[in-house]
Design a protein around this motif. Structure first.
Motif, PDB file in Angstrom:
ATOM      1  N   GLU A  19      -6.369 -10.491  10.559  1.00 57.27           N
ATOM      2  CA  GLU A  19      -7.397 -11.070   9.751  1.00 57.27           C
ATOM      3  C   GLU A  19      -8.754 -11.120  10.389  1.00 57.27           C
ATOM      4  OE1 GLU A  19      -6.079 -15.084   8.898  1.00 57.27           O
ATOM      5  OE2 GLU A  19      -4.759 -14.470   7.787  1.00 57.27           O
ATOM      6  N   GLU A  20      -8.759 -10.107  10.677  1.00 56.98           N
ATOM      7  CA  GLU A  20     -10.359  -9.296  11.523  1.00 56.98           C
ATOM      8  C   GLU A  20     -11.336  -9.144  10.504  1.00 56.98           C
ATOM      9  OE1 GLU A  20      -9.647  -7.375  14.876  1.00 56.98           O
ATOM     10  OE2 GLU A  20      -8.570  -8.303  15.790  1.00 56.98           O
ATOM     11  N   GLU A  21     -12.277  -8.915  10.613  1.00 58.22           N
ATOM     12  CA  GLU A  21     -13.273  -7.548   9.305  1.00 58.22           C
ATOM     13  C   GLU A  21     -13.099  -6.494  10.142  1.00 58.22           C
ATOM     14  OE1 GLU A  21     -17.352  -8.171   7.412  1.00 58.22           O
ATOM     15  OE2 GLU A  21     -16.764  -9.398   9.004  1.00 58.22           O
ATOM     16  N   VAL A  22     -13.084  -5.400   8.771  1.00 61.15           N
ATOM     17  CA  VAL A  22     -13.527  -4.112   9.388  1.00 61.15           C
ATOM     18  C   VAL A  22     -14.507  -3.641   8.627  1.00 61.15           C
ATOM     19  CG1 VAL A  22      -9.989  -3.948  10.262  1.00 61.15           C
ATOM     20  CG2 VAL A  22     -11.683  -3.727   7.530  1.00 61.15           C
ATOM     21  N   PHE A  23     -14.857  -2.886   8.728  1.00 67.53           N
ATOM     22  CA  PHE A  23     -16.090  -2.351   8.275  1.00 67.53           C
ATOM     23  C   PHE A  23     -15.996  -0.887   7.425  1.00 67.53           C
ATOM     24  CE2 PHE A  23     -17.682  -6.013  10.607  1.00 67.53           C
ATOM     25  CZ  PHE A  23     -18.683  -6.097  10.760  1.00 67.53           C
ATOM     26  N   LEU A  24     -16.686  -0.137   6.341  1.00 69.20           N
ATOM     27  CA  LEU A  24     -16.055   0.705   5.921  1.00 69.20           C
ATOM     28  C   LEU A  24     -17.440   0.935   6.006  1.00 69.20           C
ATOM     29  CD1 LEU A  24     -13.460   0.415   3.690  1.00 69.20           C
ATOM     30  CD2 LEU A  24     -13.293   1.582   5.889  1.00 69.20           C
ATOM     31  N   PRO A  25     -17.491   3.450   6.310  1.00 67.76           N
ATOM     32  CA  PRO A  25     -18.778   3.310   5.646  1.00 67.76           C
ATOM     33  C   PRO A  25     -19.535   2.688   4.386  1.00 67.76           C
ATOM     34  CG  PRO A  25     -17.658   4.707   7.191  1.00 67.76           C
ATOM     35  CD  PRO A  25     -16.673   3.703   6.751  1.00 67.76           C
ATOM     36  N   SER A  26     -20.356   3.044   3.539  1.00 68.50           N
ATOM     37  CA  SER A  26     -20.786   2.506   2.428  1.00 68.50           C
ATOM     38  C   SER A  26     -20.606   4.006   1.597  1.00 68.50           C
ATOM     39  CB  SER A  26     -22.766   1.699   2.101  1.00 68.50           C
ATOM     40  OG  SER A  26     -22.475   1.426   0.908  1.00 68.50           O
ATOM     41  N   ARG A  27     -19.692   4.023   1.584  1.00 66.39           N
ATOM     42  CA  ARG A  27     -19.849   5.532   0.477  1.00 66.39           C
ATOM     43  C   ARG A  27     -18.145   5.677  -0.571  1.00 66.39           C
ATOM     44  NH1 ARG A  27     -18.615   8.176   5.907  1.00 66.39           N
ATOM     45  NH2 ARG A  27     -16.614   9.035   4.649  1.00 66.39           N
ATOM     46  N   PRO A  28     -18.907   6.782  -1.527  1.00 65.67           N
ATOM     47  CA  PRO A  28     -17.702   6.079  -3.134  1.00 65.67           C
ATOM     48  C   PRO A  28     -16.550   5.869  -2.665  1.00 65.67           C
ATOM     49  CG  PRO A  28     -19.796   6.899  -3.765  1.00 65.67           C
ATOM     50  CD  PRO A  28     -19.448   7.700  -2.343  1.00 65.67           C
ATOM     51  N   GLU A  29     -16.536   6.663  -1.536  1.00 68.57           N
ATOM     52  CA  GLU A  29     -14.812   7.651  -1.610  1.00 68.57           C
ATOM     53  C   GLU A  29     -14.148   6.821  -0.337  1.00 68.57           C
ATOM     54  OE1 GLU A  29     -17.430   9.990   1.334  1.00 68.57           O
ATOM     55  OE2 GLU A  29     -17.690   9.334  -1.067  1.00 68.57           O
ATOM     56  N   LEU A  30     -15.161   5.930  -0.306  1.00 67.89           N
ATOM     57  CA  LEU A  30     -14.196   4.699   0.677  1.00 67.89           C
ATOM     58  C   LEU A  30     -13.766   3.336   0.003  1.00 67.89           C
ATOM     59  CD1 LEU A  30     -14.211   4.710   4.304  1.00 67.89           C
ATOM     60  CD2 LEU A  30     -15.399   6.757   2.863  1.00 67.89           C
ATOM     61  N   VAL A  31     -14.139   3.585  -1.214  1.00 71.41           N
ATOM     62  CA  VAL A  31     -13.477   2.178  -2.236  1.00 71.41           C
ATOM     63  C   VAL A  31     -11.882   2.741  -2.057  1.00 71.41           C
ATOM     64  CG1 VAL A  31     -13.247   1.553  -4.635  1.00 71.41           C
ATOM     65  CG2 VAL A  31     -15.697   1.987  -3.239  1.00 71.41           C
ATOM     66  N   GLY A  32     -11.085   4.096  -2.611  1.00 72.77           N
ATOM     67  CA  GLY A  32     -10.145   4.076  -2.457  1.00 72.77           C
ATOM     68  C   GLY A  32      -9.525   3.582  -1.058  1.00 72.77           C
ATOM     69  N   THR A  33     -10.047   4.205   0.544  1.00 76.88           N
ATOM     70  CA  THR A  33      -9.420   3.803   1.331  1.00 76.88           C
ATOM     71  C   THR A  33      -9.049   1.623   1.561  1.00 76.88           C
ATOM     72  OG1 THR A  33     -10.742   5.737   2.141  1.00 76.88           O
ATOM     73  CG2 THR A  33      -9.812   3.454   3.906  1.00 76.88           C
ATOM     74  N   ALA A  34     -10.031   1.170   0.986  1.00 75.50           N
ATOM     75  CA  ALA A  34     -10.422  -0.169   1.004  1.00 75.50           C
ATOM     76  C   ALA A  34      -9.084  -0.485   0.142  1.00 75.50           C
ATOM     77  CB  ALA A  34     -11.366  -0.628   0.621  1.00 75.50           C
ATOM     78  N   ARG A  35      -8.697  -0.070  -0.699  1.00 80.84           N
ATOM     79  CA  ARG A  35      -7.535  -0.787  -1.718  1.00 80.84           C
ATOM     80  C   ARG A  35      -7.063  -0.155  -0.958  1.00 80.84           C
ATOM     81  NH1 ARG A  35      -9.121   0.160  -8.193  1.00 80.84           N
ATOM     82  NH2 ARG A  35      -7.192   1.049  -8.101  1.00 80.84           N
ATOM     83  N   ARG A  36      -6.272   1.169  -0.451  1.00 76.92           N
ATOM     84  CA  ARG A  36      -4.972   1.511   0.033  1.00 76.92           C
ATOM     85  C   ARG A  36      -4.338   0.787   1.375  1.00 76.92           C
ATOM     86  NH1 ARG A  36      -6.798   6.061  -0.823  1.00 76.92           N
ATOM     87  NH2 ARG A  36      -7.970   7.072   1.129  1.00 76.92           N
ATOM     88  N   VAL A  37      -5.607  -0.234   2.435  1.00 79.88           N
ATOM     89  CA  VAL A  37      -5.860  -0.504   3.140  1.00 79.88           C
ATOM     90  C   VAL A  37      -4.830  -2.088   2.897  1.00 79.88           C
ATOM     91  CG1 VAL A  37      -7.208  -2.074   4.585  1.00 79.88           C
ATOM     92  CG2 VAL A  37      -7.137   0.271   4.621  1.00 79.88           C
ATOM     93  N   VAL A  38      -5.736  -2.556   1.171  1.00 80.82           N
ATOM     94  CA  VAL A  38      -5.169  -3.753   1.137  1.00 80.82           C
ATOM     95  C   VAL A  38      -3.863  -3.940   0.330  1.00 80.82           C
ATOM     96  CG1 VAL A  38      -4.948  -5.433  -0.944  1.00 80.82           C
ATOM     97  CG2 VAL A  38      -7.191  -4.893   0.875  1.00 80.82           C
ATOM     98  N   LEU A  39      -3.647  -2.313  -0.248  1.00 75.18           N
ATOM     99  CA  LEU A  39      -2.163  -2.744  -0.461  1.00 75.18           C
ATOM    100  C   LEU A  39      -0.952  -2.132   0.826  1.00 75.18           C
ATOM    101  CD1 LEU A  39      -2.080   0.005  -2.858  1.00 75.18           C
ATOM    102  CD2 LEU A  39      -1.451  -1.623  -3.146  1.00 75.18           C
ATOM    103  N   THR A  40      -1.398  -1.947   2.063  1.00 74.67           N
ATOM    104  CA  THR A  40      -1.004  -2.130   3.241  1.00 74.67           C
ATOM    105  C   THR A  40      -0.327  -3.284   3.935  1.00 74.67           C
ATOM    106  OG1 THR A  40      -1.097   0.324   3.617  1.00 74.67           O
ATOM    107  CG2 THR A  40      -0.627  -0.947   4.929  1.00 74.67           C
ATOM    108  N   VAL A  41      -1.224  -4.154   3.447  1.00 74.70           N
ATOM    109  CA  VAL A  41      -1.994  -5.231   4.819  1.00 74.70           C
ATOM    110  C   VAL A  41      -0.335  -6.151   3.230  1.00 74.70           C
ATOM    111  CG1 VAL A  41      -2.832  -7.732   5.105  1.00 74.70           C
ATOM    112  CG2 VAL A  41      -3.815  -5.239   5.639  1.00 74.70           C
ATOM    113  N   LEU A  42      -0.804  -6.244   2.072  1.00 73.90           N
ATOM    114  CA  LEU A  42      -0.146  -6.879   1.472  1.00 73.90           C
ATOM    115  C   LEU A  42       1.415  -6.547   1.383  1.00 73.90           C
ATOM    116  CD1 LEU A  42      -2.532  -8.016  -2.150  1.00 73.90           C
ATOM    117  CD2 LEU A  42      -2.078  -9.072   0.090  1.00 73.90           C
ATOM    118  N   GLN A  43       1.504  -5.446   1.104  1.00 69.44           N
ATOM    119  CA  GLN A  43       3.218  -5.247   1.496  1.00 69.44           C
ATOM    120  C   GLN A  43       3.516  -5.956   2.857  1.00 69.44           C
ATOM    121  OE1 GLN A  43       3.071  -0.881   1.086  1.00 69.44           O
ATOM    122  NE2 GLN A  43       3.019  -0.995  -0.615  1.00 69.44           N
TER     123      GLN A  43
END
Length: 137
Positions: free
Chosen positions: A13-37
């Motif tokens: 439950e810490e905030e993580v920071f990602l570079p503001s680039r379109p290709e990082l949207v997919g990374t954020a989605r994968r992070v959410v999937l991994t955490v929810l699993q």
């Protein structure tokens, strides 16, 4: 960026920071999937991934900041996903033109989330959505 460490930070439950680039949207989605699993919230995988992608894409497309924060919070009965950026411009629902490939993100969030909102922060804003967790008895 080490994916496992990133997911562990979000899971704590810490905030993580990602570079503001379109290709990082997919990374954020994968992070959410991994955490929810990891949290055994399999019933929220699809909608959590979809809505996170919409908020991240909006932040990349509309805010102009260098980084975007991502935070997941679980409390009894609820999951909150928040995307933070440096802009203080609040999101709004727009009526997209028929056939348009853009302009549907916040409508999806409004339709699929139990609730959503945006909070002004000292340096920017946080846009969030919440999903109800149906606890097993």
């Amino acid at each position: 960026m080490h994916f496992g460490r990133l997911c562990a930070q979000v899971a704590a439950e810490e905030e993580v920071f990602l570079p503001s680039r379109p290709e990082l949207v997919g990374t954020a989605r994968r992070v959410v999937l991994t955490v929810l699993q990891g949290w055994r919230l399999h019933q929220l995988l699809e909608v959590g991934e979809l809505l996170t992608g919409e908020l991240m894409a909006n932040a990349v497309r509309h805010t102009g900041g260098r980084t975007i924060g991502l935070r997941l919070t679980r409390r009894p009965g609820w999951l909150r996903v928040e995307v933070r950026d440096s802009s203080r411009a609040l999101p709004c629902l727009v009526l997209a033109e028929p056939g348009s490939e853009t302009g549907h993100g916040m409508l999806l969030v409004n339709t699929l989330a139990e609730r959503w909102g945006a909070d002004l922060l000292p340096r920017g804003k946080g846009v969030w959505f919440e999903l109800k967790i149906r606890e097993r008895t």
